[in-house]
Design a protein around this motif. Structure first.
Motif, PDB file in Angstrom:
ATOM      1  N   ALA A  11       8.258 -10.522 -11.718  1.00 48.68           N
ATOM      2  CA  ALA A  11       9.066 -10.638 -10.495  1.00 48.68           C
ATOM      3  C   ALA A  11       9.121  -9.331  -9.715  1.00 48.68           C
ATOM      4  O   ALA A  11       8.867  -9.301  -8.505  1.00 48.68           O
ATOM      5  CB  ALA A  11      10.478 -11.098 -10.853  1.00 48.68           C
ATOM      6  N   SER A  12       9.448  -8.230 -10.381  1.00 47.74           N
ATOM      7  CA  SER A  12       9.625  -6.960  -9.660  1.00 47.74           C
ATOM      8  C   SER A  12       8.296  -6.378  -9.200  1.00 47.74           C
ATOM      9  O   SER A  12       8.188  -5.870  -8.081  1.00 47.74           O
ATOM     10  CB  SER A  12      10.390  -5.957 -10.529  1.00 47.74           C
ATOM     11  OG  SER A  12       9.715  -5.736 -11.750  1.00 47.74           O
ATOM     12  N   GLY A  13       7.281  -6.431 -10.035  1.00 46.94           N
ATOM     13  CA  GLY A  13       5.976  -5.885  -9.659  1.00 46.94           C
ATOM     14  C   GLY A  13       5.350  -6.638  -8.503  1.00 46.94           C
ATOM     15  O   GLY A  13       4.826  -6.033  -7.561  1.00 46.94           O
ATOM     16  N   LEU A  14       5.400  -7.974  -8.546  1.00 44.38           N
ATOM     17  CA  LEU A  14       4.810  -8.767  -7.476  1.00 44.38           C
ATOM     18  C   LEU A  14       5.604  -8.646  -6.180  1.00 44.38           C
ATOM     19  O   LEU A  14       5.031  -8.621  -5.094  1.00 44.38           O
ATOM     20  CB  LEU A  14       4.695 -10.236  -7.892  1.00 44.38           C
ATOM     21  CG  LEU A  14       3.648 -10.546  -8.959  1.00 44.38           C
ATOM     22  CD1 LEU A  14       3.661 -12.038  -9.297  1.00 44.38           C
ATOM     23  CD2 LEU A  14       2.244 -10.122  -8.527  1.00 44.38           C
ATOM     24  N   ALA A  15       6.935  -8.566  -6.280  1.00 46.06           N
ATOM     25  CA  ALA A  15       7.748  -8.390  -5.074  1.00 46.06           C
ATOM     26  C   ALA A  15       7.436  -7.048  -4.419  1.00 46.06           C
ATOM     27  O   ALA A  15       7.348  -6.949  -3.187  1.00 46.06           O
ATOM     28  CB  ALA A  15       9.230  -8.484  -5.420  1.00 46.06           C
ATOM     29  N   CYS A  16       7.254  -6.026  -5.222  1.00 48.50           N
ATOM     30  CA  CYS A  16       6.867  -4.715  -4.701  1.00 48.50           C
ATOM     31  C   CYS A  16       5.506  -4.810  -4.022  1.00 48.50           C
ATOM     32  O   CYS A  16       5.322  -4.326  -2.900  1.00 48.50           O
ATOM     33  CB  CYS A  16       6.839  -3.709  -5.845  1.00 48.50           C
ATOM     34  SG  CYS A  16       6.499  -2.010  -5.340  1.00 48.50           S
ATOM     35  N   ALA A  17       4.555  -5.450  -4.685  1.00 46.90           N
ATOM     36  CA  ALA A  17       3.205  -5.588  -4.144  1.00 46.90           C
ATOM     37  C   ALA A  17       3.213  -6.342  -2.821  1.00 46.90           C
ATOM     38  O   ALA A  17       2.569  -5.927  -1.848  1.00 46.90           O
ATOM     39  CB  ALA A  17       2.318  -6.306  -5.154  1.00 46.90           C
ATOM     40  N   LEU A  18       3.950  -7.451  -2.750  1.00 45.80           N
ATOM     41  CA  LEU A  18       3.996  -8.261  -1.533  1.00 45.80           C
ATOM     42  C   LEU A  18       4.578  -7.466  -0.364  1.00 45.80           C
ATOM     43  O   LEU A  18       4.064  -7.516   0.754  1.00 45.80           O
ATOM     44  CB  LEU A  18       4.814  -9.524  -1.779  1.00 45.80           C
ATOM     45  CG  LEU A  18       5.004 -10.456  -0.584  1.00 45.80           C
ATOM     46  CD1 LEU A  18       3.668 -10.911  -0.012  1.00 45.80           C
ATOM     47  CD2 LEU A  18       5.860 -11.655  -0.982  1.00 45.80           C
ATOM     48  N   THR A  19       5.622  -6.719  -0.626  1.00 45.00           N
ATOM     49  CA  THR A  19       6.242  -5.929   0.444  1.00 45.00           C
ATOM     50  C   THR A  19       5.297  -4.836   0.926  1.00 45.00           C
ATOM     51  O   THR A  19       5.173  -4.601   2.134  1.00 45.00           O
ATOM     52  CB  THR A  19       7.570  -5.328  -0.039  1.00 45.00           C
ATOM     53  OG1 THR A  19       8.407  -6.380  -0.523  1.00 45.00           O
ATOM     54  CG2 THR A  19       8.283  -4.594   1.077  1.00 45.00           C
ATOM     55  N   LEU A  20       4.600  -4.183   0.005  1.00 45.98           N
ATOM     56  CA  LEU A  20       3.645  -3.142   0.403  1.00 45.98           C
ATOM     57  C   LEU A  20       2.554  -3.696   1.311  1.00 45.98           C
ATOM     58  O   LEU A  20       2.299  -3.154   2.393  1.00 45.98           O
ATOM     59  CB  LEU A  20       3.010  -2.508  -0.836  1.00 45.98           C
ATOM     60  CG  LEU A  20       3.897  -1.603  -1.687  1.00 45.98           C
ATOM     61  CD1 LEU A  20       3.187  -1.256  -2.993  1.00 45.98           C
ATOM     62  CD2 LEU A  20       4.292  -0.337  -0.935  1.00 45.98           C
ATOM     63  N   VAL A  21       1.907  -4.785   0.886  1.00 47.15           N
ATOM     64  CA  VAL A  21       0.787  -5.297   1.687  1.00 47.15           C
ATOM     65  C   VAL A  21       1.259  -5.912   2.995  1.00 47.15           C
ATOM     66  O   VAL A  21       0.497  -5.972   3.969  1.00 47.15           O
ATOM     67  CB  VAL A  21      -0.083  -6.303   0.892  1.00 47.15           C
ATOM     68  CG1 VAL A  21      -0.734  -5.615  -0.300  1.00 47.15           C
ATOM     69  CG2 VAL A  21       0.703  -7.529   0.466  1.00 47.15           C
ATOM     70  N   SER A  22       2.513  -6.350   3.067  1.00 50.78           N
ATOM     71  CA  SER A  22       3.001  -6.980   4.296  1.00 50.78           C
ATOM     72  C   SER A  22       3.206  -5.979   5.427  1.00 50.78           C
ATOM     73  O   SER A  22       3.506  -6.372   6.551  1.00 50.78           O
ATOM     74  CB  SER A  22       4.302  -7.742   4.022  1.00 50.78           C
ATOM     75  OG  SER A  22       5.387  -6.859   3.814  1.00 50.78           O
ATOM     76  N   ALA A  23       3.021  -4.696   5.157  1.00 51.88           N
ATOM     77  CA  ALA A  23       3.071  -3.686   6.223  1.00 51.88           C
ATOM     78  C   ALA A  23       1.764  -3.635   7.006  1.00 51.88           C
ATOM     79  O   ALA A  23       1.707  -3.028   8.079  1.00 51.88           O
ATOM     80  CB  ALA A  23       3.376  -2.308   5.632  1.00 51.88           C
ATOM     81  N   ARG A  24       0.741  -4.290   6.488  1.00 53.17           N
ATOM     82  CA  ARG A  24      -0.567  -4.284   7.151  1.00 53.17           C
ATOM     83  C   ARG A  24      -0.559  -5.222   8.361  1.00 53.17           C
ATOM     84  O   ARG A  24       0.190  -6.180   8.411  1.00 53.17           O
ATOM     85  CB  ARG A  24      -1.646  -4.725   6.165  1.00 53.17           C
ATOM     86  CG  ARG A  24      -1.789  -3.803   4.967  1.00 53.17           C
ATOM     87  CD  ARG A  24      -2.477  -4.477   3.794  1.00 53.17           C
ATOM     88  NE  ARG A  24      -3.751  -5.053   4.143  1.00 53.17           N
ATOM     89  CZ  ARG A  24      -4.922  -4.421   4.051  1.00 53.17           C
ATOM     90  NH1 ARG A  24      -4.946  -3.184   3.592  1.00 53.17           N
ATOM     91  NH2 ARG A  24      -6.032  -5.008   4.389  1.00 53.17           N
ATOM     92  N   GLY A  25      -1.413  -4.939   9.314  1.00 53.30           N
ATOM     93  CA  GLY A  25      -1.598  -5.835  10.443  1.00 53.30           C
ATOM     94  C   GLY A  25      -0.456  -5.832  11.444  1.00 53.30           C
ATOM     95  O   GLY A  25      -0.311  -6.771  12.231  1.00 53.30           O
ATOM     96  N   ARG A  26       0.370  -4.802  11.444  1.00 55.21           N
ATOM     97  CA  ARG A  26       1.522  -4.732  12.351  1.00 55.21           C
ATOM     98  C   ARG A  26       1.359  -3.651  13.420  1.00 55.21           C
ATOM     99  O   ARG A  26       2.305  -3.327  14.125  1.00 55.21           O
ATOM    100  CB  ARG A  26       2.802  -4.472  11.549  1.00 55.21           C
ATOM    101  CG  ARG A  26       3.133  -5.586  10.590  1.00 55.21           C
ATOM    102  CD  ARG A  26       4.337  -5.282   9.734  1.00 55.21           C
ATOM    103  NE  ARG A  26       4.558  -6.322   8.758  1.00 55.21           N
ATOM    104  CZ  ARG A  26       5.270  -7.428   8.969  1.00 55.21           C
ATOM    105  NH1 ARG A  26       5.853  -7.633  10.137  1.00 55.21           N
ATOM    106  NH2 ARG A  26       5.407  -8.333   8.016  1.00 55.21           N
ATOM    107  N   GLY A  27       0.179  -3.071  13.476  1.00 54.36           N
ATOM    108  CA  GLY A  27      -0.049  -2.021  14.459  1.00 54.36           C
ATOM    109  C   GLY A  27       0.413  -0.648  14.006  1.00 54.36           C
ATOM    110  O   GLY A  27       0.505   0.274  14.811  1.00 54.36           O
TER     111      GLY A  27
END
Length: 198
Positions: A11-27
């Protein structure tokens, strides 16, 4: 060299991973072309869970939730997955060297430990491992930290950070640490929100 390595795919590792990659593609130029790696040996306790009290989530098996989160991460891109056990971590100046059971070595600027509270036997670093006071079962461990940071740019999340083993507690800690890392990368406070497109 990786920007962030996460050890543990629950839960914690994947939530961290998802938040990190979700910074991509935002300019945000500082967020593009970052290299991320997560080590996951598929031993998360979510594999044995049936989740019926996660806010806003219909009841589902933990295995299904893990699959959904991994698919979300893959949608954003930028995260490599390695199914290998980490056995040693060493600090070298301002980076960390992560060594796996096969002898492979990986270097990173930021390191997140998310390997759960059943044990912590990764060699190399002098970390203070104590009993997890929030575990209903004896013998569970945590790593002492201040605001999830153990050493400079080395973080601990989830039950290994002393949290209770509820999905939302663990996932929230992963998100908090990812936001801290992204803020350090940006050189300013960052929070990622999405809104519906018109």
């Amino acid at each position: 060299m990786y920007d962030v390595i996460i050890v543990g795919g629950g839960a914690s590792g994947l939530a961290c991973a998802l938040t990190l990659v979700s910074a991509r593609g935002r300019g945000w130029s500082w967020a593009e072309d970052r290299k991320y790696l997560i080590f996951d040996t598929d031993k998360s306790d979510l594999n044995k869970a049936y989740l019926r009290n996660v806010p806003g989530v219909q009841p589902l098996l933990g295995t299904e939730l893990l699959r959904i989160i991994r698919a979300q991460i893959e949608h954003w891109g930028g995260m490599e997955f390695a199914q290998e056990r980490v056995i040693e971590i060493n600090r070298e100046d301002k980076t960390y060297k992560v060594i796996t059971e096969s002898g492979a070595e990986y270097n990173t600027i930021y390191l997140v430990l998310a390997s759960g509270f059943k044990e912590f036997n990764i060699k190399g670093l002098d970390l203070e491992v104590v009993e997890n006071p929030k575990s209903p079962k004896p013998g569970r461990v945590m790593i002492k930290h201040k605001d999830y940071e153990v050493l400079p740019n080395l973080f601990v999340v989830g039950t290994l950070a002393g949290l209770s083993s509820h999905f939302t507690s663990c996932a929230g800690s992963g998100v908090e640490v990812a936001i801290e890392i992204l803020s350090r990368m940006a050189g300013k406070r960052v929070v990622i929100h999405d809104v519906p497109e018109d």
